[in-house]
Design a protein around this motif. Structure first.
Motif, PDB file in Angstrom:
ATOM      1  N   ILE A   1      21.388  43.072  -0.591  1.00  0.00           N
ATOM      2  CA  ILE A   1      21.374  42.751   0.826  1.00  0.00           C
ATOM      3  C   ILE A   1      20.023  42.922   1.348  1.00  0.00           C
ATOM      4  O   ILE A   1      19.379  43.708   1.151  1.00  0.00           O
ATOM      5  N   ASN A   2      19.513  42.000   2.317  1.00  0.00           N
ATOM      6  CA  ASN A   2      18.285  42.213   2.965  1.00  0.00           C
ATOM      7  C   ASN A   2      18.290  43.536   3.562  1.00  0.00           C
ATOM      8  O   ASN A   2      18.893  43.805   4.463  1.00  0.00           O
ATOM      9  N   PRO A   3      17.254  44.251   3.321  1.00  0.00           N
ATOM     10  CA  PRO A   3      17.158  45.826   3.980  1.00  0.00           C
ATOM     11  C   PRO A   3      16.948  45.680   5.365  1.00  0.00           C
ATOM     12  O   PRO A   3      17.089  46.795   5.967  1.00  0.00           O
ATOM     13  N   ASP A   4      16.235  44.745   5.934  1.00  0.00           N
ATOM     14  CA  ASP A   4      16.131  44.474   7.316  1.00  0.00           C
ATOM     15  C   ASP A   4      17.378  44.670   8.100  1.00  0.00           C
ATOM     16  O   ASP A   4      17.641  45.296   9.070  1.00  0.00           O
ATOM     17  N   GLU A   5      18.465  43.962   7.669  1.00  0.00           N
ATOM     18  CA  GLU A   5      19.807  43.871   8.115  1.00  0.00           C
ATOM     19  C   GLU A   5      20.401  45.111   8.014  1.00  0.00           C
ATOM     20  O   GLU A   5      21.138  45.545   8.923  1.00  0.00           O
ATOM     21  N   LEU A   6      20.231  45.796   6.776  1.00  0.00           N
ATOM     22  CA  LEU A   6      20.965  46.976   6.568  1.00  0.00           C
ATOM     23  C   LEU A   6      20.388  48.118   7.412  1.00  0.00           C
ATOM     24  O   LEU A   6      20.992  49.013   8.047  1.00  0.00           O
ATOM     25  N   ASP A   7      18.962  48.108   7.675  1.00  0.00           N
ATOM     26  CA  ASP A   7      18.510  49.267   8.459  1.00  0.00           C
ATOM     27  C   ASP A   7      18.967  48.881   9.925  1.00  0.00           C
ATOM     28  O   ASP A   7      19.283  50.070  10.807  1.00  0.00           O
ATOM     29  N   ASP A   8      19.252  47.673  10.438  1.00  0.00           N
ATOM     30  CA  ASP A   8      19.587  47.485  11.823  1.00  0.00           C
ATOM     31  C   ASP A   8      21.224  47.907  11.878  1.00  0.00           C
ATOM     32  O   ASP A   8      21.383  48.675  12.847  1.00  0.00           O
ATOM     33  N   TRP A   9      21.812  47.818  10.977  1.00  0.00           N
ATOM     34  CA  TRP A   9      23.391  48.451  10.854  1.00  0.00           C
ATOM     35  C   TRP A   9      23.214  50.067  10.934  1.00  0.00           C
ATOM     36  O   TRP A   9      23.911  50.572  11.663  1.00  0.00           O
ATOM     37  N   TYR A  10      22.483  50.492   9.767  1.00  0.00           N
ATOM     38  CA  TYR A  10      22.444  52.047   9.987  1.00  0.00           C
ATOM     39  C   TYR A  10      21.866  52.504  11.279  1.00  0.00           C
ATOM     40  O   TYR A  10      22.432  53.605  11.777  1.00  0.00           O
ATOM     41  N   LEU A  11      20.994  51.871  11.807  1.00  0.00           N
ATOM     42  CA  LEU A  11      20.495  52.538  12.966  1.00  0.00           C
ATOM     43  C   LEU A  11      21.108  52.464  14.179  1.00  0.00           C
ATOM     44  O   LEU A  11      21.224  53.212  15.089  1.00  0.00           O
ATOM     45  N   GLY A  12      22.206  51.269  14.079  1.00  0.00           N
ATOM     46  CA  GLY A  12      23.046  51.030  15.123  1.00  0.00           C
ATOM     47  C   GLY A  12      24.429  52.113  15.176  1.00  0.00           C
ATOM     48  O   GLY A  12      24.697  52.352  16.233  1.00  0.00           O
ATOM     49  N   ILE A  13      24.939  52.174  13.615  1.00  0.00           N
ATOM     50  CA  ILE A  13      26.268  52.724  13.912  1.00  0.00           C
ATOM     51  C   ILE A  13      26.322  54.200  13.764  1.00  0.00           C
ATOM     52  O   ILE A  13      27.234  54.616  14.168  1.00  0.00           O
ATOM     53  N   TYR A  14      25.437  54.898  13.701  1.00  0.00           N
ATOM     54  CA  TYR A  14      25.415  56.188  13.499  1.00  0.00           C
ATOM     55  C   TYR A  14      24.799  57.079  14.582  1.00  0.00           C
ATOM     56  O   TYR A  14      23.712  56.755  14.945  1.00  0.00           O
ATOM     57  N   ILE A  15      25.485  58.102  15.199  1.00  0.00           N
ATOM     58  CA  ILE A  15      25.168  58.753  16.299  1.00  0.00           C
ATOM     59  C   ILE A  15      23.901  59.249  15.956  1.00  0.00           C
ATOM     60  O   ILE A  15      23.030  59.702  17.003  1.00  0.00           O
ATOM     61  N   ASP A  16      23.598  60.019  14.997  1.00  0.00           N
ATOM     62  CA  ASP A  16      22.346  60.853  14.431  1.00  0.00           C
ATOM     63  C   ASP A  16      20.968  59.847  14.208  1.00  0.00           C
ATOM     64  O   ASP A  16      19.946  60.242  13.791  1.00  0.00           O
ATOM     65  N   ALA A  17      21.183  58.371  14.225  1.00  0.00           N
ATOM     66  CA  ALA A  17      20.243  57.622  13.432  1.00  0.00           C
ATOM     67  C   ALA A  17      19.155  57.327  14.584  1.00  0.00           C
ATOM     68  O   ALA A  17      19.163  56.691  15.590  1.00  0.00           O
ATOM     69  N   ILE A  18      17.957  58.007  14.331  1.00  0.00           N
ATOM     70  CA  ILE A  18      16.785  57.582  15.288  1.00  0.00           C
ATOM     71  C   ILE A  18      15.941  57.103  13.994  1.00  0.00           C
ATOM     72  O   ILE A  18      15.793  57.620  12.842  1.00  0.00           O
ATOM     73  N   GLN A  19      14.871  56.165  14.119  1.00  0.00           N
ATOM     74  CA  GLN A  19      14.157  55.291  13.212  1.00  0.00           C
ATOM     75  C   GLN A  19      13.599  56.397  12.016  1.00  0.00           C
ATOM     76  O   GLN A  19      13.585  56.041  10.956  1.00  0.00           O
ATOM     77  N   TRP A  20      12.990  57.530  12.732  1.00  0.00           N
ATOM     78  CA  TRP A  20      12.029  58.133  11.583  1.00  0.00           C
ATOM     79  C   TRP A  20      13.148  58.813  10.672  1.00  0.00           C
ATOM     80  O   TRP A  20      12.549  59.031   9.537  1.00  0.00           O
ATOM     81  N   VAL A  21      14.322  59.052  10.735  1.00  0.00           N
ATOM     82  CA  VAL A  21      15.105  59.608   9.842  1.00  0.00           C
ATOM     83  C   VAL A  21      16.004  58.446   9.335  1.00  0.00           C
ATOM     84  O   VAL A  21      16.498  58.336   8.115  1.00  0.00           O
ATOM     85  N   GLU A  22      16.365  57.579   9.864  1.00  0.00           N
ATOM     86  CA  GLU A  22      17.123  56.372   9.492  1.00  0.00           C
ATOM     87  C   GLU A  22      16.435  55.561   8.431  1.00  0.00           C
ATOM     88  O   GLU A  22      16.914  55.265   7.518  1.00  0.00           O
ATOM     89  N   ILE A  23      15.310  55.035   8.670  1.00  0.00           N
ATOM     90  CA  ILE A  23      14.657  53.952   7.800  1.00  0.00           C
ATOM     91  C   ILE A  23      14.110  54.685   6.473  1.00  0.00           C
ATOM     92  O   ILE A  23      14.254  54.027   5.467  1.00  0.00           O
ATOM     93  N   THR A  24      13.701  55.967   6.398  1.00  0.00           N
ATOM     94  CA  THR A  24      13.479  56.570   5.384  1.00  0.00           C
ATOM     95  C   THR A  24      14.668  56.677   4.208  1.00  0.00           C
ATOM     96  O   THR A  24      14.279  56.588   3.199  1.00  0.00           O
ATOM     97  N   ASN A  25      15.581  57.108   5.015  1.00  0.00           N
ATOM     98  CA  ASN A  25      16.931  57.182   4.176  1.00  0.00           C
ATOM     99  C   ASN A  25      17.314  56.014   3.731  1.00  0.00           C
ATOM    100  O   ASN A  25      17.881  55.690   2.424  1.00  0.00           O
TER     101      ASN A  25
END
Length: 510
Positions: free
Chosen positions: A383-407
């Protein structure tokens, strides 16, 4: 000097030095803007929790005598852009100086830097007074190193901040108890009832709907379960220390559909919005262990401390060392679209269905659900990591880019080519069955590699390694996988690859 101070939605630090003195010439600005609701599609609980926490913080500041200007989402004067809003208030209030705390997201940092360069009045930025480290501390620590190793940074942090130390040595003589913290949840193991709150956010949801904000996920608007102020955050901290810490480490990797919270703290939203500080959480956990050693083993405590003092600061350090290039890294050149069932949970794979449905219901899943279920499948499927980034960044309450994108892009998808992880985190159904009770009630058979109802993780696992042999064969941590693959007969390998290809071509119906 008449001063305007901006406070972002993840800067709700009740103990910040800004608030120690009341000054009638200082106006504090908090704003609900579509700039922040619309840069990615968010879970409804995430949006409402941020807005509710901001409103609670604004009330608290006003109660302390501070001059607060709070702009709600439906304010007719709201331009829904921070730069335009700040300019508007500077002009209307005849502001002489603008101040802000350093944002934790690169895009906002750049926006405010650019904004201030064009300001005709004095301006200044301040630290958020939250993290153990500065933005650049880890980068300096790993100067001239190609790879950043968590363990060496974690030990440095333990020594520097004197956490679980006896002089220069760890207090128990051992740094890491990770191997003791990988247990499956037994059938008869009781799990504490999740601590939740009954925050009524019906008005906020109504405003979000009226303004046409695009969101997804489920919510009980009369009973938002997440903490939205410091008192509730401290209550959740108490619950974790009292009821969950004694078994946290042991079962932190366990996967089950029996409960959505298990022994996890769920403090990440309170931490990432700064309602709690990492230091107070770590200090409290150490104190708890010191007074309850017969009940709380060092393995439980160390696993928790490592997540906050080590992993959380480590990920932030990588973010500031590697942005903005990091958000476009795609080591494997993966390009497939995210399956539509990532947004619904409607898949026959029990592990995926449960992890996604839980996320839609609670805006939460623990780290192994994210890494070894939803992330694992996405990596195996290309899966394209761009699409997965957007999904993780959107779906989780604790997802702020500094912690989401590195994980996500780093740890989960290995899209950074090994900056964070030393190998891709992929597994077949064997690991999932070992750590979960999902497989027993799944449509697919975890033991079948090919044929009808063979678990998709099995064939996709081997296809992944074959597909990326040119990039992974020299990685010493996955050498055993290639040796195992090479020993298989050609007919068997062909069957695996055909099965995997069939699943990829029919991914929407899995």
């Amino acid at each position: 000097m008449k001063t305007l101070r901006l406070i972002l939605g993840d800067q709700l630090n009740y103990n910040h030095s800004w608030f120690q003195k009341v000054d009638e010439d200082v106006i504090y600005l908090l704003a609900e803007v579509k700039q922040e609701t619309d840069y990615v599609r968010h879970h409804i609980q995430k949006i409402t929790s941020f807005f509710a926490a901001m409103r609670e913080f604004s009330k608290w500041m006003s109660s302390k005598g501070h001059n607060v200007k709070y702009i709600e989402l439906n304010d007719p004067e709201n331009p829904h852009d921070f730069s335009d809003l700040i300019n508007k208030i500077i002009e209307s209030k005849k502001i002489e100086k603008f101040e802000y705390q350093l944002p934790d997201e690169y895009r906002l940092d750049e926006q405010l830097k650019d904004f201030c360069q064009n300001l005709s009045i004095e301006n200044e930025f301040f630290d958020t007074e939250h993290f153990y480290t500065s933005r650049t501390e880890m980068q300096v620590f790993f100067k001239d190193k190609k790879q950043y190793l968590l363990e060496s940074f974690y030990r440095h942090m333990r020594k520097k901040h004197n956490v679980l130390m006896n002089g220069k040595e760890p207090v128990t003589g051992k740094w890491n108890y990770d191997k003791e913290n990988r247990k499956k949840l037994p059938k008869d193991q009781q799990v504490p009832t999740p601590k939740s709150f009954d925050n009524d956010v019906t008005e906020i949801v109504k405003i979000i709907d009226e303004k046409g904000v695009d969101y997804f996920g489920n919510i009980e608007a009369e009973k938002l379960v997440w903490p939205v102020n410091r008192k509730q955050s401290l209550d959740l901290l108490d619950h974790f220390m009292n009821d969950c810490l004694p078994l946290f480490g042991k079962y932190q990797d366990a996967l089950t559909d029996r409960d959505w919270s298990l022994f996890h703290s769920r403090l990440s939203f309170s931490l990432n919005t700064k309602m709690l500080s990492p230091k107070e959480v770590v200090d409290r956990s150490v104190e708890e262990w010191e007074t309850r050693k017969e009940e709380i083993s060092i393995a439980q405590l160390e696993g928790f401390v490592r997540q906050i003092l080590g992993w959380r600061e480590f990920m932030r350090g990588i973010y500031w060392a590697k942005m903005p290039d990091y958000e476009s890294l795609n080591f494997f050149d993966h390009s497939k679209s995210l399956p539509s069932w990532y947004w619904t949970g409607e898949t026959k794979m029990k592990c995926m269905s449960h992890a996604i449905s839980q996320s839609l219901d609670h805006a939460y899943a623990h780290h192994i659900q994210r890494l070894m279920i939803t992330g694992n499948f996405a990596l195996l499927a290309g899966i394209n990591p761009d699409e997965l980034d957007d999904w993780y960044l959107g779906i989780y309450i604790d997802a702020i880019q500094w912690v989401e994108i590195t994980n996500t892009r780093g740890m989960s998808q290995f899209a950074d080519g090994g900056i964070i992880g030393t190998k891709p985190y992929v597994s077949s159904a064997s690991y999932i069955n070992k750590m979960s009770d999902y497989c027993k009630s799944c449509h697919y058979s975890h033991s079948k590699k090919t044929g009808e109802k063979a678990c998709p993780f099995n064939s996709l696992y081997w296809q992944f390694y074959e597909r990326h042999r040119d990039k992974l064969s020299d990685n010493h941590r996955v050498g055993m996988m290639y040796r195992t693959w090479d020993k298989m007969g050609s007919d068997r390998k062909t069957e695996y690859l055909k099965q995997a290809q069939y699943y990829l071509e029919n991914i929407e119906s899995l």
